[in-house]
Scaffold this active site. Structure first.
Site, mmCIF file in Angstrom:
data_model
loop_
_atom_site.group_PDB
_atom_site.id
_atom_site.type_symbol
_atom_site.label_atom_id
_atom_site.label_comp_id
_atom_site.label_asym_id
_atom_site.label_seq_id
_atom_site.Cartn_x
_atom_site.Cartn_y
_atom_site.Cartn_z
ATOM 1 N N ASP A 314 0.818 -1.212 0.000
ATOM 2 C CA ASP A 314 0.000 0.000 0.000
ATOM 3 C C ASP A 314 0.853 1.263 0.000
ATOM 4 O OD1 ASP A 314 -2.660 1.321 0.423
ATOM 5 O OD2 ASP A 314 -1.705 1.964 2.278
ATOM 6 N N GLU A 367 1.158 -0.495 -5.150
ATOM 7 C CA GLU A 367 0.205 0.582 -5.404
ATOM 8 C C GLU A 367 1.031 1.856 -5.485
ATOM 9 O OE1 GLU A 367 -3.315 3.334 -3.633
ATOM 10 O OE2 GLU A 367 -1.891 2.351 -2.316
#
Length: 634
Positions: A314, A367
């Site tokens: 993330d 990401e």
């Protein structure tokens, strides 16, 4: 009187590795371990707290009082406190009471290596083990064939707390999800599930992205072994499991990692590097060896003990740039005067090297939303070493285009075709994630313009375009049946919508596209290579039509794809074809079973010896309204 016996699981070699930041299985040493010492059963505790003056284990076994069970600091300046408490058993609640030697501050902290945590809002750690009899041998031995970059990779992104709820809006358990979710994912044909963070977190509105228990699956849905059952059942059904992993930041909750021993232990001491203004959270100190070992050990842990098949990392962009979400004067350039965080770059490279060196058939996915180069290229060529990267530019451009009324689309064709100018610079995953269906952005379905028929036709077209565009796929839960409302973490998806034809039609489209993707090698064998894609015509903006060829290893298995981005039926629409023979329709998003009008081509379609689009051959097709049609060569 201290009731802790002297004992250690650490060797001198362990300590050397830890200090050097090269111990990547720290969970085998630090934390709470059920062991036997000289015939006596109990629990060995070890915690890293280098600026502590004293560390006590407090819990329900000593009425949460400090001083009674004090750990002993090691002599080797590692900062590790350890000891063995006899007679303690599995299930005991505990924390570490830490008194700092520098400022007299006393903290009471959950175990950073705890395997199981109390159910929030309670915050204690739980003595536990990870014994479990796995039954996924077939998957684990063959997953290299399922997880390769030249294999179909269609991901269903799931927030476990809101996929489906039970009576009175209660959470489903891991064991209930092991039945319902596994059956549903198998039915719809996704190859993988990605779980938004399941590591323990205190605050539901964070969706799991503010972690306090890095080694513990959240107790909201059951015990650690219950989560193992869920992973096991997915594997037995032939479905891979990707876990969201958050090494970018952590909350400053009193029981968490922040200011752990009265010092900036895990977080960077400079607020310009150690505090995240967007999320009001703390940022790891990636230049500190012991912190790097903690994080990489954590990644290894989920792959080893929970058989995860991949980690989606993330907020990588926030880690890479020193000036991320910071104004001038709020950040300090690196030693070369640049804005890149050199410690982060080094850490991410090492993380990927360790993962790929130790586990076969896994993927790491970044990401990452910027143009940082070579994110998904090997470290030995100068890359960060990830297996894949989210294609955020494609997602933004595509949704921006689809939100336009169809009459204006002819002026914006470049918003779709631009992606192909950089599509093969990385191993891209195409994401329609949870971030696109919250905070007033509307659901994917409600981004689509037009009346009800056009909305759903556009949605079918969007998904057809996504599945035939190069790259792997990710779709957030609910989007696969046209969820109308924005996603809410506080309630179930709107499953009642499946009683309506348009919504059930979207689910059938996704099922059909997953089948197409899995069974047509041209859609996956070269999905990250320019050799796998060829434009037929990208310049018919007047009619808002795109046509292209997807290619695999076998030229006879190539596919022709035509997208009509307007509601106008195109009769006798001619496209150039590179070879003689016939075309056979294999997918049409406008079929009646999907909620479409049923217009389209059928049977074998003869290719003409008439030059067109710069090719020697051509064919005339009927293009249904707002549709994707896919053809194979006969």
């Amino acid at each position: 009187m201290n009731k802790v016996l002297t004992h250690s699981l650490f060797t001198d070699f362990d300590i050397d590795l830890f200090k050097a930041g090269k111990h990547f299985r720290l969970y085998e040493k630090l934390g709470a371990h059920l062991i036997e010492v000289d015939g006596v059963k109990g629990v060995y505790f070890a915690v890293w707290a280098p600026t502590a003056q004293s560390v006590s284990v407090v819990g329900d076994f000593n009425y949460w009082t400090g001083g009674e069970h004090q750990l002993q600091v090691r002599w080797d300046s590692s900062g590790i406190w350890e000891g063995f408490i006899p007679q303690l058993e599995k299930g005991v609640l505990y924390k570490y009471k830490i008194e700092s030697n520098s400022n007299g501050i006393v903290t009471e902290k959950a175990d950073p290596f705890s395997l199981y945590c109390e159910k929030p809002p309670h915050t204690a750690s739980v003595v536990w083990d990870l014994e479990y009899n796995w039954k996924d041998e077939n998957w684990m031995q063959s997953r290299q064939e399922k997880n390769g970059l030249d294999k179909p990779y269609s991901v269903y992104e799931v927030h476990l707390g809101s996929w489906k709820r039970g009576e009175n809006n209660r959470f489903l358990t891991y064991l209930e999800l092991a039945e319902d979710l596994v059956a549903y994912v198998k039915e719809t044909g996704f190859t993988h599930v990605e779980f938004m963070p399941i590591m323990e977190y205190p605050y539901d509105p964070s969706w799991g992205y503010q972690l306090t228990g890095y080694f513990a699956p959240t107790s909201r849905f059951g015990k650690p072994q219950d989560f193992m059952v869920l992973v096991d059942k997915l594997h037995q059904a032939g479905i891979g499991v990707i876990l969201d992993w958050v090494p970018s930041h952590f909350p400053d909750d009193a029981h968490g990692l922040g200011f752990f021993d009265g010092s900036n232990l895990y977080e960077h001491p400079d607020r310009r590097k150690g505090y995240h203004p967007d999320w009001k959270s703390l940022v790891f100190n990636y230049g500190r060896n012991e912190v790097r070992a903690f994080l990489i050990s954590n990644a290894v842990f989920w792959l080893q003990y929970y058989h995860a098949d991949g980690l989606r990392v993330d907020a990588v962009a926030s880690m890479l740039y020193l000036d991320y979400s910071r104004k001038e004067g709020e950040w300090e350039p690196n030693i070369y005067g640049g804005r890149e965080n050199l410690d982060t770059i080094s850490f991410l490279k090492e993380f990927n090297e360790v993962i790929y060196a130790n586990f076969s058939g896994v993927q790491t996915i970044a990401e990452e939303s910027t143009s940082f180069p070579m994110v998904s290229r090997p470290t030995f060529t100068g890359g960060l070493g990830f297996g894949m990267k989210w294609m955020m530019g494609w997602m933004h451009d595509t949704l921006k285009y689809f939100q336009k009324e169809t009459v204006y689309r002819k002026y914006h064709q470049n918003e779709l075709t631009f992606s192909m100018t950089y599509a093969f610079t990385e191993n891209f995953m195409l994401p329609f994630s949870h971030d696109e269906v919250v905070y007033g952005k509307k659901s994917i379905a409600n981004k689509m313009p037009g009346d009800e028929w056009q909305k759903f036709a556009n949605l079918r077209l969007l998904y057809g375009y996504m599945f035939t565009h190069p790259g792997t796929k990710l779709l957030f839960m609910g989007s696969e049946f046209g969820q109308s409302d924005e996603w809410s973490f506080e309630k179930s998806l709107d499953w009642h919508l499946l009683q309506y034809d348009y919504h059930s039609g979207i689910k059938k489209v996704i099922t059909g596209l997953n089948h197409l993707y899995r069974t047509q090698p041209a859609l996956y064998e070269k999905q990250f290579s320019g050799e796998g894609f060829e434009w037929i015509n990208y310049s018919d903006h007047q009619n808002a039509i795109l046509s292209y060829i997807r290619k695999g290893n076998n030229p006879n298995e190539n596919l022709v794809i035509v997208c009509n981005f307007t509601p106008v039926v195109r009769e006798n629409y001619r496209i150039g074809i590179p070879q003689q023979g016939k075309l056979v329709p294999v997918f049409n998003s406008d079929e009646k079973q999907y909620g479409g009008s049923g217009i389209g081509n059928s049977g074998s379609l003869k290719i003409d010896a008439s030059p067109y689009d710069g090719r020697d051959f051509s064919i005339e097709l009927i293009l249904p309204p707002l549709s994707v049609t896919v053809y194979s060569f006969e």
